[in-house]
Every structure is written in structure tokens, then in C-alpha cells.
Write a protein that holds these residues in place. Structure first.
Motif, short mmCIF file in Angstrom:
data_model
loop_
_atom_site.label_atom_id
_atom_site.label_comp_id
_atom_site.label_asym_id
_atom_site.label_seq_id
_atom_site.Cartn_x
_atom_site.Cartn_y
_atom_site.Cartn_z
N ILE A 9 0.86 -1.19 0.00
CA ILE A 9 0.00 0.00 0.00
C ILE A 9 0.89 1.24 0.00
O ILE A 9 1.85 1.33 0.78
CB ILE A 9 -0.97 -0.01 1.20
N VAL A 10 0.58 2.14 -0.90
CA VAL A 10 1.33 3.39 -1.02
C VAL A 10 0.34 4.55 -1.02
O VAL A 10 -0.87 4.37 -1.20
CB VAL A 10 2.18 3.43 -2.30
N LEU A 11 0.88 5.78 -0.82
CA LEU A 11 0.06 6.99 -0.90
C LEU A 11 0.26 7.63 -2.26
O LEU A 11 1.39 7.89 -2.67
CB LEU A 11 0.44 7.98 0.20
N TYR A 12 -0.86 7.85 -2.95
CA TYR A 12 -0.82 8.52 -4.24
C TYR A 12 -1.83 9.67 -4.18
O TYR A 12 -3.03 9.44 -4.02
CB TYR A 12 -1.18 7.54 -5.37
N LYS A 13 -1.32 10.88 -4.27
CA LYS A 13 -2.17 12.08 -4.15
C LYS A 13 -2.98 12.04 -2.86
O LYS A 13 -4.18 12.31 -2.83
CB LYS A 13 -3.09 12.21 -5.37
N ASN A 14 -2.30 11.64 -1.76
CA ASN A 14 -2.89 11.59 -0.42
C ASN A 14 -3.97 10.52 -0.25
O ASN A 14 -4.69 10.53 0.74
CB ASN A 14 -3.47 12.96 -0.02
N ARG A 51 6.00 6.27 -11.31
CA ARG A 51 7.37 5.99 -10.87
C ARG A 51 7.39 5.99 -9.35
O ARG A 51 6.48 6.49 -8.69
CB ARG A 51 8.35 7.04 -11.40
N GLU A 52 8.47 5.43 -8.81
CA GLU A 52 8.55 5.35 -7.34
C GLU A 52 8.51 6.73 -6.69
O GLU A 52 7.98 6.90 -5.60
CB GLU A 52 9.83 4.60 -6.94
N LYS A 53 9.05 7.76 -7.38
CA LYS A 53 9.07 9.10 -6.80
C LYS A 53 7.67 9.72 -6.74
O LYS A 53 7.46 10.73 -6.06
CB LYS A 53 10.00 10.00 -7.60
N ASP A 54 6.70 9.13 -7.45
CA ASP A 54 5.34 9.68 -7.46
C ASP A 54 4.50 9.22 -6.28
O ASP A 54 3.40 9.74 -6.07
CB ASP A 54 4.62 9.27 -8.76
N VAL A 55 4.99 8.24 -5.53
CA VAL A 55 4.22 7.69 -4.42
C VAL A 55 5.06 7.64 -3.15
O VAL A 55 6.29 7.79 -3.21
CB VAL A 55 3.68 6.27 -4.74
N ILE A 56 4.39 7.42 -2.03
CA ILE A 56 5.08 7.30 -0.74
C ILE A 56 4.69 5.95 -0.13
O ILE A 56 3.50 5.64 -0.01
CB ILE A 56 4.71 8.45 0.20
N PHE A 57 5.68 5.17 0.24
CA PHE A 57 5.44 3.84 0.79
C PHE A 57 4.80 3.94 2.17
O PHE A 57 5.21 4.71 3.02
CB PHE A 57 6.76 3.07 0.90
N LEU A 58 3.73 3.14 2.37
CA LEU A 58 3.04 3.12 3.65
C LEU A 58 3.23 1.79 4.37
O LEU A 58 3.60 1.75 5.54
CB LEU A 58 1.55 3.40 3.46
N CYS A 59 2.98 0.65 3.64
CA CYS A 59 3.06 -0.65 4.31
C CYS A 59 3.20 -1.76 3.27
O CYS A 59 2.93 -1.54 2.08
CB CYS A 59 1.81 -0.87 5.16
N GLY A 60 3.58 -2.92 3.71
CA GLY A 60 3.74 -4.07 2.83
C GLY A 60 2.41 -4.60 2.32
O GLY A 60 1.37 -3.94 2.46
N PRO A 61 2.40 -5.80 1.72
CA PRO A 61 1.21 -6.33 1.04
C PRO A 61 -0.04 -6.37 1.93
O PRO A 61 0.03 -6.69 3.11
CB PRO A 61 1.64 -7.75 0.64
N VAL A 62 -1.18 -5.98 1.32
CA VAL A 62 -2.46 -6.02 2.01
C VAL A 62 -3.41 -6.95 1.25
O VAL A 62 -3.11 -7.39 0.13
CB VAL A 62 -3.09 -4.61 2.10
N THR A 63 -4.55 -7.26 1.85
CA THR A 63 -5.51 -8.18 1.23
C THR A 63 -6.06 -7.59 -0.06
O THR A 63 -5.99 -8.19 -1.12
CB THR A 63 -6.66 -8.48 2.21
N SER A 64 -6.68 -6.42 0.03
CA SER A 64 -7.21 -5.74 -1.14
C SER A 64 -7.51 -4.30 -0.79
O SER A 64 -7.67 -3.93 0.39
CB SER A 64 -8.49 -6.43 -1.64
#
Length: 630
Positions: A9-14, A51-64
């Protein structure tokens, strides 16, 4: 940054997004572009290559994505307990904690699916402050003070309508709370002339005028009576110009022998003229800022916008920068640089010749009182004789001399206590005045002789009655007969001064018109192209308009502080002289305040009759005061 695992899970545009397949330096993410609506419209999910610079990492794999967005768990208590725990340790309280570490404190049995709901809860709480650095998310526990401030702000926003309505009701009663001052900004803006509207005053049912705004600010205690709004109301700065003058250049100058005298009031801080007699010539030395100020340079433009130095009782806002005084004011250094007017007289006391020279001068400063004491000394006696002769010459030519009370108003910078002191007439003051008039007349003749576009000052002859009252009443009547002055590039008679032509040249540190005259004289002396007539008219007009604003602000400010003086001294009593009478009303002059007032009069009241008065009603916002006879 490490590669993101699939379904991380990542953050994309908050917003949360789920990582999909990777293709080279990009990967696919899935995010909810439109949430479900209460009417039954389903949520919309979109895919995007990033690209990786467009998002911010939040946590590893989630269910959905659907599942993490559907979690409704309440993490409030866990977040609050985590904050308390971290604040209890001084090091933890001041060190941002990475999100992956914080979630394990908030929920002991944390799973990746909890990451987004916990993150959302943190964002919506006041317990932690978020920081993002290097693509990672950190949280810092907020102090009790910071949390309380945010809670109050949120509460105020949530109940803004109710809070505003309660404030307006208090304002109508003029019984506001100390914290209400933050809502009065538009009222202050109206009182200071920054706007012509006030939503607050309109809602409270007050008329939207600067005077009403001023009164409301006084009535509610937001302003003290010592707040002077007039400089700002006229669009004037209370700070001196910040545009610095260059150091005077090294240039050929005439060394004037002997001592020249800068005679001024004891409170003067910017001496810009000095005088001397060498046995043949009268020397009038004037400060020489035009040695470095050139037409239309930054200093010239800044001075033109101000028009003049602003003198108000609480302080001085200079047309030229404060640090210019040390280089250009006369008598502050061992040797002063000046633009000097060397005047030669004929046998009748008229100006036979006037030369304009760049000079260096040895200037000594004297107060008016000290100069009066030395009036019979060999150095000063000739200057007193020249002044007497010139006054007689001008009087024979029709000059009008008006003597009305003047005062000096000062305000203590700490206590705001107002002092008013009557100007005392000094003979040396007359000497300085006549010398400055001679310099202005000589400069006008010099400019006319050399065909220079120049700010000539003129005044039409007044219509003076055949009989004038004696005393102060006569001086008051005489003033009312005078015509407005005129400034033009064409010389004409100045009847009020009794001079065939005249220009102001003696205060280039304080008046833009004088600085402009110096720029033109220096252009001629240095062989540069003078300012053309049309351009001179434009600059004269702009400078004069700004100067008029300064003068009006000064008059309003002086009256303001005079009324403050009366408010501070409720037992004050003073002498008032009847200077005019119309029907059952009379105008009185109060010499100790240099103030006029209209009062009811009896039929037998005579001009110049004196009474004792005391202030009765004072309306500070409207600059009005009524007096009563004691």
C-alpha cells in the motif's frame, strides 16, 4: 528506495493505492478515483502507471484495496495512549517516529490491513504531527499546548456561525472579550483607510466610515487614545526611506573660509542650512544630497513618492534614508559638503548677483536662543543687519507678514504623555527666514538667467481691507485674505513674500521640490543635460501631490495629539482671544494650543477680548472639541 512488493500500500495524491505489476522503471497502481455515494452509486477504481518518486510507501502487502477502505475500527484510544507514552520520555517526545514503528505501539496485534485506517486516524487526530522525509512517513507527538490550540481552532471552525453571532451581539453592546480582538481586523483596516468596507461593522449595524471604526476601536478598548491613524490613513509610511544614498563623490569644491552657522530649534535633528557673511558676500549653504541623487534614479523616485519628510509628534519619517544625515546634513561632521548660494547686494539691498557653487564648509550649530544671545558678536551682527534690511525691502514691495501662535507638540515614546510648548519668537529665527528667502530668490534668478526649467513658486496679491483690526484678530483676518500659492516652470511674482520671483531650494533633505531644484542646478553646473520642461512639470506635480498628503496628515496628527493632551489633562485651562465675530457666534484663538474654536458670543463682545476656557466635549475620532468659558 527499495522496490515495492506487489500489493503493497502506497500513498498517491494523499489517497491509498495498491501496487500492481512492474514494467521497467514504472509500475501500475490501483486507487479509488471516486468513492461510493449515499444514493447507491458504486465506487470507481482506476489504474495508473507511476514511478517510485510519485508515491510514498506506507506498508507491505495487504488483502485488497476494497477491504482496507472498508475497515471501520476505532483507533482513537490507541493513538492517545501512544502519544502519552512517547511524551513521557524526553527523547521520544522530541524525535519523530517512523510510521512502521508507531503502528505497532498503537495496536499490538497490528496487521498490514490496519495500516491505512491507522494512518487515516493519525491524520485526523491532533495527537501527532506528520513529517515526510526521504520518501518515508514520520510522526512526532504534539505537546499539550499545541494539541489544545488545534482543538480550539477546530471547534471554532465547526461552530463558526454560532461563535460569530455571539461576538456580533457582544460588539453591538461594545462589551467584547479580550479574545475577540482577532475578529476586529477589518474594523482596524477601515479606521486606517486600507479599505472602505467592514463586514463586521455592517453585521453589527454600525455605519462604515473611518471615524465610526475609530470610535468603535476606542469604545471596545482595542485601541488606546494614543493611536494616531492619520499617517496610515493618508497612505504614508511611518518608516524613513530605505533607499540608501551613496557616499558623496570626490569632486572639485570651493573651500569657503571662516565659520558658517547652522541656526535651528533645539529639537532639530536634520540641519540642512547654514549662513555666513564674509564682508562682501552672504553665503547660504544648503545640504547637497543631489551630489549623488540623479533624476529618476531609485532615491529620486522614492523621494518623489513621499514628497516630503513626515513630521508628526510621535516621530519622523524621512524622505531620504536615516543614514543620509551623517553624510549630508550640515554641522554633523568637521567639514560639511554643501551647494552654496553666494549672494552679492547692490547699494539698495537688492540682489546684484547670485552664484551657485559646490563647496566645503566649516559649520557650527547654534540654537535660536543661543544665536540671539550672540546677535551683537562680530560673526552674527552683520547677519542680523542683512535680515533687517531684507525684511524692510520686502515689506516695501508689498510682503505680508502674518504672526499667529505656533506650538511644538511632542509625545514621550514610552509613556505616550503629550507635551505642548508654545513657540517663542526669536530674532535669529527671522535671520534664518530672511537668508532662506534670499537664497530662494537668488536661485530663481540664477535659473531664469540660465534658461533652466525650474519649480518657481508664486502667489497672487491678496485683497486686504483698508482697515484691519489690531492684535491677533487682525492677523487672523489677514491670513484669510491670502491666496493659494502656485508652482510652475514659469516665474511670476510672489506677492506674499514681496519678491519678483522665488523658488524653494533650502530643504533638499526634507522637501522633494527642493531636491528637484538641486538636481537641476547640479546638472547645469556639471555640464549634464538639464531636465526638460514637460518632464519637470510631471515631477513637480507628483512630488507636490505627495507632499500635500504629508502636510494634511501632519495637520490631522497635530490636532489628534492636541485632543489627546486635553484628554490626559482634564483640568487644563487656557486663555482664548476673540479673533472674529459673526452674528451670535465668535471664533476664538487659543494661543497655548495654537487652536481655533467657535463659541456663542454676546452682542457686546469685542475683537481681541480675552476669556479663560476649558475643554468641554472631546470627540477624538472626528477631531472635534468644544470649549466652555470659565
Amino acid at each position: 528506495m527499495p522496490l515495492f512488493e506487489k500489493k503493497s500500500i502506497v500513498l498517491y495524491k494523499n489517497s491509498p493505492a495498491i501496487v500492481g505489476e512492474r514494467e521497467s522503471d514504472k509500475f501500475t497502481i490501483e486507487w479509488q478515483s471516486s468513492p461510493a455515494s449515499p444514493t447507491g452509486k458504486k465506487a470507481v477504481y482506476s489504474s495508473q502507471k507511476v514511478r517510485e518518486k510519485d508515491v510514498i510507501f506506507l506498508c507491505g502487502p495487504v488483502t485488497s484495496l476494497e477491504k482496507i477502505l472498508d475497515i471501520k475500527a476505532d483507533f482513537t484510544s490507541g493513538i492517545s495512549e501512544a502519544r502519552e507514552l512517547l511524551l513521557s520520555d524526553e527523547e521520544s517526545a522530541s524525535s519523530p517516529l517512523e510510521f512502521s514503528e508507531l503502528v505497532s505501539i498503537i495496536k499490538a496485534d497490528f496487521s498490514n490491513d490496519d495500516a491505512w485506517p491507522i494512518y487515516s486516524a493519525l491524520k485526523n487526530s491532533f495527537d501527532f504531527e506528520e513529517k515526510i522525509d526521504g520518501g518515508k512517513i514520520y510522526f512526532l507527538p504534539r505537546s499539550d499546548e499545541a494539541k489544545k490550540a488545534l482543538e480550539e481552532k477546530a471547534n471554532e471552525k465547526e461552530h463558526a456561525g454560532e461563535i460569530r453571532a455571539a461576538f456580533i451581539e457582544r460588539l453591538k453592546q461594545k462589551k467584547i472579550l479580550p479574545e475577540d480582538s482577532k475578529y476586529m481586523g477589518d474594523v482596524e483596516a477601515l479606521a486606517l483607510g486600507k479599505t472602505d468596507k467592514s463586514k463586521t461593522m455592517k453585521e453589527a449595524g454600525f455605519k462604515e466610515t473611518p471615524e465610526k471604526a475609530h470610535k468603535l476601536l476606542l469604545d471596545t478598548g482595542i485601541w488606546a487614545i494614543t493611536r494616531n491613524p492619520y499617517p496610515l490613513r493618508w497612505g504614508l509610511s511611518m518608516q524613513s526611506s530605505s533607499v540608501k544614498l551613496e557616499t558623496p563623490p570626490e569632486e572639485e569644491r570651493v573651500k569657503v573660509p571662516g565659520i558658517s552657522w547652522a541656526i535651528d530649534s533645539e529639537w532639530s535633528a536634520d540641519p540642512d542650512d547654514a549662513i555666513a557673511w564674509d564682508g562682501k558676500y552672504l553665503w547660504v549653504h544648503i545640504a547637497d544630497p543631489a551630489a549623488t541623487v540623479m533624476p529618476d534614479d531609485d532615491v529620486d523616485k522614492a523621494a518623489r513618492m513621499r514628497g516630503a519628510t513626515l513630521y508628526v509628534p510621535e516621530g519622523t519619517s524621512r524622505m531620504l534614508s536615516e543614514d543620509s544625515l551623517s553624510d549630508y546634513a550640515l554641522g554633523l561632521n568637521e567639514i560639511s559638503r554643501a551647494l552654496s548660494f553666494r549672494i552679492e547686494f547692490d547699494s539698495n539691498g537688492d540682489i546684484a548677483d547670485c552664484q551657485v557653487l559646490r563647496t566645503t564648509v566649516d559649520v557650527k550649530r547654534l540654537t535660536y536662543e543661543k544665536a540671539d544671545e550672540l546677535k551683537d558678536s562680530p560673526e552674527l551682527k552683520p547677519l542680523f543687519e542683512i535680515a533687517r534690511r531684507n525684511f524692510e525691502r520686502r515689506t516695501k514691495a508689498g510682503a505680508v507678514t502674518i504672526t499667529l501662535p505656533e506650538v511644538h507638540i511632542s509625545v514621550d515614546s514610552e509613556t505616550k504623555k503629550v507635551s505642548i510648548e508654545e513657540h517663542k519668537h526669536t530674532e535669529s529665527g527671522d535671520v534664518v527666514r530672511e537668508a532662506m528667502l534670499l537664497a530662494g530668490e537668488g536661485a530663481a534668478r540664477f535659473a531664469f538667467k540660465n534658461a533652466l526649467a525650474f519649480p518657481f513658486v508664486s502667489q497672487e496679491a491678496p485683497e486686504i481691507p483698508a482697515e484691519l483690526p489690531e492684535g491677533l484678530a487682525g492677523q487672523y483676518r489677514l491670513r484669510r485674505c491670502m491666496r493659494r500659492r502656485n508652482v510652475s516652470v514659469t516665474p511670476s511674482v510672489h506677492s506674499g513674500l514681496g519678491l519678483g520671483m522665488y523658488s524653494q531650494v533650502t530643504s533638499p533633505l526634507r522637501r522633494y521640490s527642493d531636491l528637484l531644484s538641486h538636481e537641476q542646478l547640479r546638472a547645469f553646473l556639471c555640464g549634464r543635460k538639464p531636465i526638460e520642461k514637460d518632464e519637470m512639470l510631471m515631477r513637480m506635480s507628483a512630488g507636490d501631490a505627495a507632499a500635500q498628503a504629508a502636510h494634511k496628515s501632519e495637520r490631522k496628527s497635530n490636532l489628534h495629539w492636541t485632543l489627546v493632551y486635553l484628554l490626559q489633562n482634564p483640568d487644563w485651562q487656557g486663555r482664548a482671544v476673540c479673533v472674529d465675530k459673526q452674528g451670535n457666534q465668535a471664533t476664538f484663538m487659543i494661543p497655548s494650543l495654537a487652536l481655533e474654536t467657535v463659541m456663542a458670543s454676546s452682542s457686546d463682545l469685542k475683537l481681541n477680548h480675552e476669556i479663560t476656557v476649558q475643554a468641554d466635549k472631546i470627540d477624538l475620532p472626528n477631531l472635534e472639541v468644544t470649549f466652555r468659558k470659565i
